[in-house]
Write a protein that holds these residues in place. Structure first.
Motif, PDB file in Angstrom:
ATOM      1  N   LEU A  66       0.859  -1.319   0.103  1.00  0.00           N
ATOM      2  CA  LEU A  66       0.060   0.069  -0.148  1.00  0.00           C
ATOM      3  C   LEU A  66       0.838   1.039   0.009  1.00  0.00           C
ATOM      4  O   LEU A  66       0.732   2.129  -0.656  1.00  0.00           O
ATOM      5  CB  LEU A  66      -0.923   0.118   1.155  1.00  0.00           C
ATOM      6  CG  LEU A  66      -2.329   0.653   1.179  1.00  0.00           C
ATOM      7  CD1 LEU A  66      -3.168  -0.222   0.193  1.00  0.00           C
ATOM      8  CD2 LEU A  66      -2.840   0.436   2.513  1.00  0.00           C
ATOM      9  N   ILE A  67       1.989   1.263   0.748  1.00  0.00           N
ATOM     10  CA  ILE A  67       2.825   2.379   0.787  1.00  0.00           C
ATOM     11  C   ILE A  67       3.612   2.717  -0.458  1.00  0.00           C
ATOM     12  O   ILE A  67       3.788   3.784  -0.968  1.00  0.00           O
ATOM     13  CB  ILE A  67       3.905   2.262   1.960  1.00  0.00           C
ATOM     14  CG1 ILE A  67       3.285   2.394   3.173  1.00  0.00           C
ATOM     15  CG2 ILE A  67       5.128   2.909   1.790  1.00  0.00           C
ATOM     16  CD1 ILE A  67       3.932   1.984   4.438  1.00  0.00           C
ATOM     17  N   ALA A  70       1.201   4.387  -2.824  1.00  0.00           N
ATOM     18  CA  ALA A  70       0.990   5.653  -2.409  1.00  0.00           C
ATOM     19  C   ALA A  70       2.055   6.370  -3.043  1.00  0.00           C
ATOM     20  O   ALA A  70       2.088   7.471  -3.385  1.00  0.00           O
ATOM     21  CB  ALA A  70       0.819   5.689  -0.932  1.00  0.00           C
ATOM     22  N   LEU A  71       3.383   5.798  -2.842  1.00  0.00           N
ATOM     23  CA  LEU A  71       4.541   6.591  -3.413  1.00  0.00           C
ATOM     24  C   LEU A  71       4.259   6.814  -4.794  1.00  0.00           C
ATOM     25  O   LEU A  71       4.661   7.851  -5.418  1.00  0.00           O
ATOM     26  CB  LEU A  71       5.962   5.955  -3.104  1.00  0.00           C
ATOM     27  CG  LEU A  71       6.443   5.684  -1.403  1.00  0.00           C
ATOM     28  CD1 LEU A  71       7.508   4.984  -1.488  1.00  0.00           C
ATOM     29  CD2 LEU A  71       6.767   7.000  -1.204  1.00  0.00           C
ATOM     30  N   LEU A  73       1.567   6.604  -6.671  1.00  0.00           N
ATOM     31  CA  LEU A  73       0.441   7.331  -7.146  1.00  0.00           C
ATOM     32  C   LEU A  73       0.708   9.326  -6.901  1.00  0.00           C
ATOM     33  O   LEU A  73       0.055   9.778  -7.672  1.00  0.00           O
ATOM     34  CB  LEU A  73      -0.837   7.045  -6.296  1.00  0.00           C
ATOM     35  CG  LEU A  73      -1.607   6.147  -6.871  1.00  0.00           C
ATOM     36  CD1 LEU A  73      -2.899   5.537  -5.761  1.00  0.00           C
ATOM     37  CD2 LEU A  73      -2.150   6.110  -8.251  1.00  0.00           C
ATOM     38  N   THR A  74       1.511   9.279  -5.770  1.00  0.00           N
ATOM     39  CA  THR A  74       1.809  10.642  -5.441  1.00  0.00           C
ATOM     40  C   THR A  74       2.997  11.408  -6.264  1.00  0.00           C
ATOM     41  O   THR A  74       3.433  12.285  -5.988  1.00  0.00           O
ATOM     42  CB  THR A  74       2.102  10.869  -4.113  1.00  0.00           C
ATOM     43  OG1 THR A  74       2.951   9.883  -3.493  1.00  0.00           O
ATOM     44  CG2 THR A  74       0.769  10.718  -3.265  1.00  0.00           C
ATOM     45  N   ARG A  75       3.603  10.347  -6.960  1.00  0.00           N
ATOM     46  CA  ARG A  75       4.745  10.774  -7.848  1.00  0.00           C
ATOM     47  C   ARG A  75       5.984  11.198  -6.941  1.00  0.00           C
ATOM     48  O   ARG A  75       6.643  12.161  -7.211  1.00  0.00           O
ATOM     49  CB  ARG A  75       4.425  11.965  -8.874  1.00  0.00           C
ATOM     50  CG  ARG A  75       3.535  11.428 -10.013  1.00  0.00           C
ATOM     51  CD  ARG A  75       3.924  11.923 -11.213  1.00  0.00           C
ATOM     52  NE  ARG A  75       2.691  11.853 -12.087  1.00  0.00           N
ATOM     53  CZ  ARG A  75       1.429  12.549 -12.167  1.00  0.00           C
ATOM     54  NH1 ARG A  75       1.243  13.411 -11.319  1.00  0.00           N
ATOM     55  NH2 ARG A  75       0.390  12.081 -12.808  1.00  0.00           N
ATOM     56  N   LEU A 147     -12.942  -2.317  10.165  1.00  0.00           N
ATOM     57  CA  LEU A 147     -12.372  -2.516   8.807  1.00  0.00           C
ATOM     58  C   LEU A 147     -13.057  -2.162   7.574  1.00  0.00           C
ATOM     59  O   LEU A 147     -12.630  -1.546   6.623  1.00  0.00           O
ATOM     60  CB  LEU A 147     -11.605  -3.960   8.616  1.00  0.00           C
ATOM     61  CG  LEU A 147     -10.585  -4.192   9.663  1.00  0.00           C
ATOM     62  CD1 LEU A 147     -10.069  -5.879   9.202  1.00  0.00           C
ATOM     63  CD2 LEU A 147      -9.408  -3.478   9.070  1.00  0.00           C
ATOM     64  N   ALA A 150     -13.373   1.423   7.407  1.00  0.00           N
ATOM     65  CA  ALA A 150     -12.084   2.289   6.860  1.00  0.00           C
ATOM     66  C   ALA A 150     -11.903   2.051   5.837  1.00  0.00           C
ATOM     67  O   ALA A 150     -11.528   3.031   4.901  1.00  0.00           O
ATOM     68  CB  ALA A 150     -10.900   1.658   7.781  1.00  0.00           C
ATOM     69  N   ALA A 154     -11.727   4.963   3.182  1.00  0.00           N
ATOM     70  CA  ALA A 154     -10.462   5.297   2.134  1.00  0.00           C
ATOM     71  C   ALA A 154     -10.730   5.531   0.802  1.00  0.00           C
ATOM     72  O   ALA A 154     -10.322   6.267   0.442  1.00  0.00           O
ATOM     73  CB  ALA A 154      -9.542   4.142   2.370  1.00  0.00           C
ATOM     74  N   ILE A 157     -12.521   9.180   0.356  1.00  0.00           N
ATOM     75  CA  ILE A 157     -11.570  10.192   0.660  1.00  0.00           C
ATOM     76  C   ILE A 157     -10.829  10.233  -0.575  1.00  0.00           C
ATOM     77  O   ILE A 157     -10.486  11.268  -1.031  1.00  0.00           O
ATOM     78  CB  ILE A 157     -10.817   9.853   1.948  1.00  0.00           C
ATOM     79  CG1 ILE A 157     -11.543  10.158   3.195  1.00  0.00           C
ATOM     80  CG2 ILE A 157      -9.633  10.820   1.853  1.00  0.00           C
ATOM     81  CD1 ILE A 157     -10.720   9.354   4.524  1.00  0.00           C
ATOM     82  N   ALA A 158     -10.231   9.129  -0.901  1.00  0.00           N
ATOM     83  CA  ALA A 158      -9.270   9.022  -2.349  1.00  0.00           C
ATOM     84  C   ALA A 158      -9.822   9.231  -3.319  1.00  0.00           C
ATOM     85  O   ALA A 158      -9.378   9.587  -4.511  1.00  0.00           O
ATOM     86  CB  ALA A 158      -8.542   7.651  -2.247  1.00  0.00           C
ATOM     87  N   MET A 159     -11.342   9.206  -3.612  1.00  0.00           N
ATOM     88  CA  MET A 159     -12.118   9.379  -4.962  1.00  0.00           C
ATOM     89  C   MET A 159     -11.832  11.071  -5.431  1.00  0.00           C
ATOM     90  O   MET A 159     -11.627  11.754  -4.426  1.00  0.00           O
ATOM     91  CB  MET A 159     -13.711   9.247  -4.409  1.00  0.00           C
ATOM     92  CG  MET A 159     -14.249   8.690  -5.621  1.00  0.00           C
ATOM     93  SD  MET A 159     -15.857   8.585  -5.359  1.00  0.00           S
ATOM     94  CE  MET A 159     -15.847   7.000  -4.692  1.00  0.00           C
ATOM     95  N   ASP A 160     -11.622  10.984  -6.798  1.00  0.00           N
ATOM     96  CA  ASP A 160     -11.278  12.396  -7.278  1.00  0.00           C
ATOM     97  C   ASP A 160     -12.471  12.977  -7.289  1.00  0.00           C
ATOM     98  O   ASP A 160     -13.581  12.781  -7.845  1.00  0.00           O
ATOM     99  CB  ASP A 160     -10.853  12.005  -8.808  1.00  0.00           C
ATOM    100  CG  ASP A 160     -10.222  13.386  -9.188  1.00  0.00           C
ATOM    101  OD1 ASP A 160     -10.389  14.422  -8.641  1.00  0.00           O
ATOM    102  OD2 ASP A 160      -9.280  13.327  -9.919  1.00  0.00           O
ATOM    103  N   ARG A 162     -13.273  16.148  -8.564  1.00  0.00           N
ATOM    104  CA  ARG A 162     -13.656  16.940  -9.909  1.00  0.00           C
ATOM    105  C   ARG A 162     -14.446  15.817 -10.690  1.00  0.00           C
ATOM    106  O   ARG A 162     -15.480  16.237 -11.295  1.00  0.00           O
ATOM    107  CB  ARG A 162     -12.555  17.462 -10.430  1.00  0.00           C
ATOM    108  CG  ARG A 162     -12.000  18.696  -9.917  1.00  0.00           C
ATOM    109  CD  ARG A 162     -10.530  19.249 -10.163  1.00  0.00           C
ATOM    110  NE  ARG A 162      -9.751  18.027  -9.818  1.00  0.00           N
ATOM    111  CZ  ARG A 162      -8.551  17.951 -10.470  1.00  0.00           C
ATOM    112  NH1 ARG A 162      -8.131  18.690 -11.195  1.00  0.00           N
ATOM    113  NH2 ARG A 162      -7.779  16.882  -9.939  1.00  0.00           N
TER     114      ARG A 162
END
Lengths: 182, 102
Positions: A66-67, A70-71, A73-75, A147, A150, A154, A157-160, A162
């Motif tokens: 997951l980490i 995230a790394l 996805l956030t470039r 769970l 959560a 998650a 929260i992470a949904m775009d 726009r």
């Protein structure tokens, strides 16, 4: 036994130091896997086999991946910007050393922790499963609910935002047309 | 036999490495990783105290560690989702930069 402990502790702590000091963030994620695996080995040494496998499955299998996701996805997979805030670095390490000194002084002065292993525990996975289904059934249900919440949280929260807004805008005219027909 | 002290010292060191990392790293993801390390140190303490307890056949210590791991997994999922949402807003995961823009 003691040699195994020294090796596992060295690998675990070395991995942890690498996680927190390497500049390249993907290397940090790989060092994190080493630390989690070392902790799993330490649980095996403490004869908690089930927890060791849970540790491998959850931490190495899920959290580390997951980490990495995230790394990527956030470039931020590139090198972290140069840490110019020297005073905050010194303060952070100072606070950590202070906390370490406090814990260690409490550990070494108290006789409460002067224990030796009595016998090897005979806790089987079957017993753990039975306990989970009888004595600990309510906490198990609560953790399942947590769970689920959560996971849904998650995703929300992470949904775009726009994209969701665009979709609802394009859906609105259809509703208006339907209303007219109705 | 390894005394209980050794495990507690390893856990304390792991906790302090995680604490230092959470305080000095600039990437929000690495701050979260530091918190994960601190949680793992607590789990190691649970298992060590269970193993050295007068009654290691009881399952309380193992249960506590398992539930704690489940909580940590939920925390990691929500935390990383928050970081991704933050990245979309600020175009960066740098904790120091985000503070300056306010």
């Amino acid at each position: 036994m003691e040699l195994a402990f020294v090796i596992i502790a060295t690998v675990t702590l070395g991995g942890a130091v690498a996680v927190m000091s390497l500049r390249h963030l993907v290397h940090c994620a790989l060092a994190l896997v080493v630390t989690f695996a070392g902790l799993g080995a330490m649980y095996l040494l403490l004869s908690a086999e089930f927890v060791a496998f849970v540790q491998l499955l959850v931490y190495v299998g899920a959290v580390a991946i997951l980490i990495v996701f995230a790394l990527l996805l956030t470039r931020s997979a590139t090198v972290e910007p140069h840490q110019g805030l020297l005073h905050s670095k010194v303060a952070g390490v100072g606070i950590a050393l202070l906390a370490f000194g406090t814990i260690i002084s409490a550990l070494l002065t108290s006789s409460r922790f002067d224990r030796t292993q009595i016998t090897a525990p005979s806790l089987t996975v079957r017993q753990i499963g039975e306990e989970l289904m009888t004595r600990y059934v309510l906490p198990l249900e609560v953790i399942g609910l947590l769970l689920t919440a959560a996971t849904i949280g998650a995703v929300v929260i992470a949904m775009d935002e726009r994209k969701v807004a665009d979709r609802s805008k394009s859906a609105e005219p259809e509703h208006a047309a339907e209303d007219k027909h109705g | 036999m390894i005394p209980l002290h050794y495990y507690l010292i390893v856990a304390a060191m792991l906790f302090c490495i995680g604490l230092a990392g959470a305080l000095i790293r600039r990437s929000a993801i690495m701050v979260l990783v530091g918190i994960e390390l601190m949680l793992n140190a607590a789990n190691l303490n649970f298992i060590a105290f269970w193993r050295y307890s007068p009654n290691p056949d009881g399952s309380q210590g193992v249960m506590f560690a398992i539930f704690s791991i489940a909580i940590a997994a939920a925390e990691a999922a929500v935390g990383l989702a928050l970081i991704i949402a933050l990245y979309r807003h600020y175009r960066s995961t740098d904790v120091a930069e985000e503070g300056k823009k306010e």
